[in-house]
Design an enzyme around this catalytic site. Structure first.
Site, PDB file in Angstrom:
ATOM      1  N   ASP A  41       0.858  -1.195   0.000  1.00 25.31           N
ATOM      2  CA  ASP A  41       0.000   0.000   0.000  1.00 25.31           C
ATOM      3  C   ASP A  41       0.887   1.235   0.000  1.00 25.31           C
ATOM      4  O   ASP A  41       1.446   1.606   1.039  1.00 25.31           O
ATOM      5  CB  ASP A  41      -0.902  -0.001   1.231  1.00 25.31           C
ATOM      6  CG  ASP A  41      -2.040  -0.987   1.088  1.00 25.31           C
ATOM      7  OD1 ASP A  41      -2.208  -1.856   1.955  1.00 25.31           O
ATOM      8  OD2 ASP A  41      -2.765  -0.885   0.084  1.00 25.31           O
ATOM      9  N   ASP A 181     -10.603  -4.709  -1.330  1.00 23.41           N
ATOM     10  CA  ASP A 181      -9.546  -4.366  -0.382  1.00 23.41           C
ATOM     11  C   ASP A 181     -10.122  -3.494   0.717  1.00 23.41           C
ATOM     12  O   ASP A 181     -10.622  -2.410   0.472  1.00 23.41           O
ATOM     13  CB  ASP A 181      -8.444  -3.603  -1.135  1.00 23.41           C
ATOM     14  CG  ASP A 181      -7.338  -3.094  -0.234  1.00 23.41           C
ATOM     15  OD1 ASP A 181      -6.392  -2.478  -0.768  1.00 23.41           O
ATOM     16  OD2 ASP A 181      -7.423  -3.274   0.996  1.00 23.41           O
TER      17      ASP A 181
HETATM   18  C1  DX5 Z   1      -6.359   1.018   2.929  1.00 24.88           C
HETATM   19  C2  DX5 Z   1      -5.512  -0.201   2.755  1.00 24.88           C
HETATM   20  C3  DX5 Z   1      -6.100  -1.344   3.581  1.00 24.88           C
HETATM   21  C4  DX5 Z   1      -5.237  -2.570   3.617  1.00 24.88           C
HETATM   22  C5  DX5 Z   1      -6.045  -3.739   4.168  1.00 24.88           C
HETATM   23  O1  DX5 Z   1      -5.778   2.083   2.255  1.00 24.88           O
HETATM   24  O2  DX5 Z   1      -5.447  -0.554   1.373  1.00 24.88           O
HETATM   25  O3  DX5 Z   1      -7.356  -1.667   3.012  1.00 24.88           O
HETATM   26  O4  DX5 Z   1      -4.774  -2.819   2.376  1.00 24.88           O
HETATM   27  O5  DX5 Z   1      -6.286  -3.431   5.494  1.00 24.88           O
HETATM   28  P1  DX5 Z   1      -7.321  -4.274   6.396  1.00 24.88           P
HETATM   29  O6  DX5 Z   1      -7.392  -5.675   5.851  1.00 24.88           O
HETATM   30  O7  DX5 Z   1      -6.701  -4.191   7.756  1.00 24.88           O
HETATM   31  O8  DX5 Z   1      -8.613  -3.556   6.268  1.00 24.88           O
END
Ligand code: DX5
Length: 234
Positions: A41, A181
């Site tokens: 990310d 995501d």
């Molecule tokens: C947000 C990120 C999150 C991450 C996943 O910008 O992209 O969504 O990848 O995080 P969790 O699985 O903890 O929601």
């Protein structure tokens, strides 16, 4: 089963919850856990109120991974950064439609650099935004949280958009992965899979799973397969 979809649901961790002081070890752990890819990310502190991985950090982790890397560019000017993240070892580069004045051209540039192209949509962004770039993209990411941080709550109202994107992709006959995501857990993955998602990003739930990452990967993959509306699914 449509031959344009992955043969099984893909489970892709975000490394946001990882111990950044041990990224090489963390990447090896994820590979040993059986993940299909690893998502980085990338945040610039402007497009989203957080700052994370530069290309050099990803390049340092790359030799430790036996699976592919994808870069989720949550940045205001992705065109300036595409080459850096491909050079760092990301085989898939995802840009936000909201950050691209010329999305069709940006996706083409990612492919010209030798990587697969992806486009991400924030929860408020309608599916129609990608209607005229399907031929340029290898993956569509429907964000199920507002980007910027891990550990947020899944937004179920995105599911109708996932279903619409599923129909658009199937009608196109193109081989485009549909990824979600944000807030993906053993319960929320059911709705996302039923709506038609193929690829599932998990961060905090996977890292917190009491039986470890391999069990978490298997659990998510099993639940996604059970809920995926694929004709002739195994
Ligand atoms: C947000 C990120 C999150 C991450 C996943 O910008 O992209 O969504 O990848 O995080 P969790 O699985 O903890 O929601």
């Amino acid at each position: 089963m449509s031959e344009t979809r992955p043969s099984r649901p893909l489970i892709v961790p975000s490394v946001l919850p990882a111990d950044f002081a041990r990224l090489g070890d963390e990447v090896r752990d994820l590979c040993e856990a059986g993940v299909d890819r690893i998502q980085w990310d990338v945040m610039d502190g402007v497009f989203v109120p957080n700052l994370t991985f530069g290309p050099d950090v990803i390049a340092a982790a790359r030799p430790h991974s036996s699976v592919g890397f994808e870069a989720h560019l949550m940045v205001v000017n992705p065109d300036e950064l595409l080459g850096r993240y491909v050079e760092a070892g990301c085989e898939l580069v995802i840009v936000h439609a909201e950050a691209c004045t010329h999305l069709h051209r940006t996706l083409g540039r990612i492919r010209d650099l030798g990587a697969r192209s992806g486009v991400s949509l924030n929860p408020h962004t309608p599916a129609d935004v990608v209607a005229h770039v399907l031929s340029e993209t290898d993956l569509i990411l429907a964000m199920t949280v507002n980007p910027g941080f891990g550990g947020q709550a899944y937004i179920p109202s995105v599911e109708p958009k996932v279903a619409q994107l599923r129909r658009m992709i199937d009608d196109s006959g193109l081989s485009i992965e549909l990824e979600v995501d944000g807030g993906i857990t053993d319960s929320t993955i059911q709705g996302a899979a039923a709506a038609g998602a193929d690829v599932f990003i998990s961060g905090s739930w996977m890292y917190a799973y009491p039986d470890g990452k391999a069990a978490a990967v298997e659990k998510l993959r099993t639940i996604a397969a059970e809920n995926s509306p694929r004709e002739g699914a195994a």
